[in-house]
Design a protein around this motif. Structure first.
Motif, PDB file in Angstrom:
ATOM      1  N   UNK A 130      12.539  -2.170   5.463  1.00 46.75           N
ATOM      2  CA  UNK A 130      11.380  -1.908   6.311  1.00 46.75           C
ATOM      3  C   UNK A 130      11.384  -2.917   7.450  1.00 46.75           C
ATOM      4  N   UNK A 131      11.487  -2.431   8.669  1.00 41.51           N
ATOM      5  CA  UNK A 131      11.476  -3.291   9.848  1.00 41.51           C
ATOM      6  C   UNK A 131      10.078  -3.380  10.459  1.00 41.51           C
ATOM      7  N   UNK A 132       9.096  -2.892   9.745  1.00 42.74           N
ATOM      8  CA  UNK A 132       7.678  -2.896  10.077  1.00 42.74           C
ATOM      9  C   UNK A 132       7.427  -2.175  11.397  1.00 42.74           C
ATOM     10  N   UNK A 133       7.403  -2.898  12.517  1.00 41.68           N
ATOM     11  CA  UNK A 133       7.096  -2.273  13.803  1.00 41.68           C
ATOM     12  C   UNK A 133       8.262  -1.441  14.345  1.00 41.68           C
ATOM     13  N   UNK A 161      16.238  -7.937  11.807  1.00 39.01           N
ATOM     14  CA  UNK A 161      15.066  -8.612  11.231  1.00 39.01           C
ATOM     15  C   UNK A 161      13.833  -7.721  11.427  1.00 39.01           C
ATOM     16  N   UNK A 162      12.917  -7.826  10.489  1.00 40.97           N
ATOM     17  CA  UNK A 162      11.638  -7.119  10.621  1.00 40.97           C
ATOM     18  C   UNK A 162      10.778  -7.830  11.661  1.00 40.97           C
ATOM     19  N   UNK A 163       9.962  -7.056  12.375  1.00 40.99           N
ATOM     20  CA  UNK A 163       9.040  -7.623  13.346  1.00 40.99           C
ATOM     21  C   UNK A 163       7.633  -7.140  13.021  1.00 40.99           C
ATOM     22  N   UNK A 164       6.680  -8.071  13.039  1.00 33.91           N
ATOM     23  CA  UNK A 164       5.289  -7.735  12.752  1.00 33.91           C
ATOM     24  C   UNK A 164       4.941  -8.029  11.314  1.00 33.91           C
ATOM     25  N   UNK A 165       3.878  -7.429  10.839  1.00 39.86           N
ATOM     26  CA  UNK A 165       3.424  -7.649   9.474  1.00 39.86           C
ATOM     27  C   UNK A 165       2.381  -6.616   9.104  1.00 39.86           C
ATOM     28  N   UNK A 196       0.833  -1.198   0.000  1.00 39.31           N
ATOM     29  CA  UNK A 196       0.000   0.000   0.000  1.00 39.31           C
ATOM     30  C   UNK A 196       0.863   1.241   0.000  1.00 39.31           C
ATOM     31  N   UNK A 197       0.559   2.137   0.893  1.00 45.59           N
ATOM     32  CA  UNK A 197       1.328   3.378   0.952  1.00 45.59           C
ATOM     33  C   UNK A 197       2.561   3.243   1.838  1.00 45.59           C
ATOM     34  N   UNK A 198       2.836   2.028   2.293  1.00 45.86           N
ATOM     35  CA  UNK A 198       3.996   1.779   3.147  1.00 45.86           C
ATOM     36  C   UNK A 198       5.111   1.208   2.280  1.00 45.86           C
TER      37      UNK A 198
END
Length: 143
Positions: A35-38, A137-141, A18-20
Motif C-alpha cells: 500500500x503506497x497510501x496516496x 516508498x509509501x507517501x501519506x498516512x 479499517x477497510x483499506x
C-alpha cells in the motif's frame, strides 16, 4: 496440522487500516502488494524460501491456526480510529481456512494478537527481500 509441512501449504494475508487492506502477501501466486497510501499500490513477485515457509508453518502450527480461533472481542462500545484489520486464507493438506479480525473495538482477543504477531513476522521476512525493497516508498498516512 501435520508436523511436516505439506506440499500444498500456502497462505494469503491482506492487512491494513479499517477497510483499506491493500497490503497483501500471497504465496499462492508468490506476490506481494504494498500500500503506497496516496499513490495507490505496487506489486512485486516474491518467492519465500523453503526454510522461510517452514518457519511460518511452524508458527502457524504453534498457534493452531487451522483450529477454532476466538477473534471477536467481547469488549464492545469502544472504537479506535484508525484500526488494524487482517484477513487470512490458509491451505494445508487440501483444506482451506479463512480468518479475519479487526482492532476496531479497542481490544484484541488473544488469538487475534497471535495472528497479528504472525503477520508481523511474515511481513518482516518479506521486507528483507530485495524485490520488496525495490518498491516505491509509501507517501501519506491514515487518520
Amino acid at each position: 496440522m501435520p508436523e511436516d509441512m505439506p506440499a500444498d501449504f500456502d497462505f494469503l494475508v491482506r492487512y491494513g487500516y479499517g477497510e483499506v487492506t491493500k497490503n497483501e502477501i500471497n504465496t499462492y501466486q508468490d506476490t506481494v502488494v504494498k500500500d503506497l497510501i496516496m499513490n495507490g499500490t505496487a506489486t512485486a513477485d516474491i518467492n519465500l524460501t523453503e526454510d522461510e515457509m517452514r518457519s511460518i508453518y511452524e508458527r502457524m502450527r504453534g498457534i493452531r491456526i487451522m483450529g477454532k480461533l476466538e477473534l471477536v472481542s467481547l469488549k464492545q462500545g469502544c472504537a479506535v480510529v484508525p484500526y488494524q484489520e487482517d484477513s487470512w486464507r490458509i491451505t494445508v493438506n487440501g483444506f482451506t481456512r479463512n480468518w479475519s479480525w479487526s482492532g476496531e473495538n479497542c481490544e484484541l482477543t488473544e488469538d487475534a494478537e497471535k495472528l497479528l504477531e504472525l503477520r508481523n513476522f511474515i511481513a518482516d521476512i518479506v521486507a528483507g527481500k530485495e524485490e520488496y525493497q525495490a518498491l516505491p516508498e509509501a507517501e501519506g498516512g491514515y487518520d
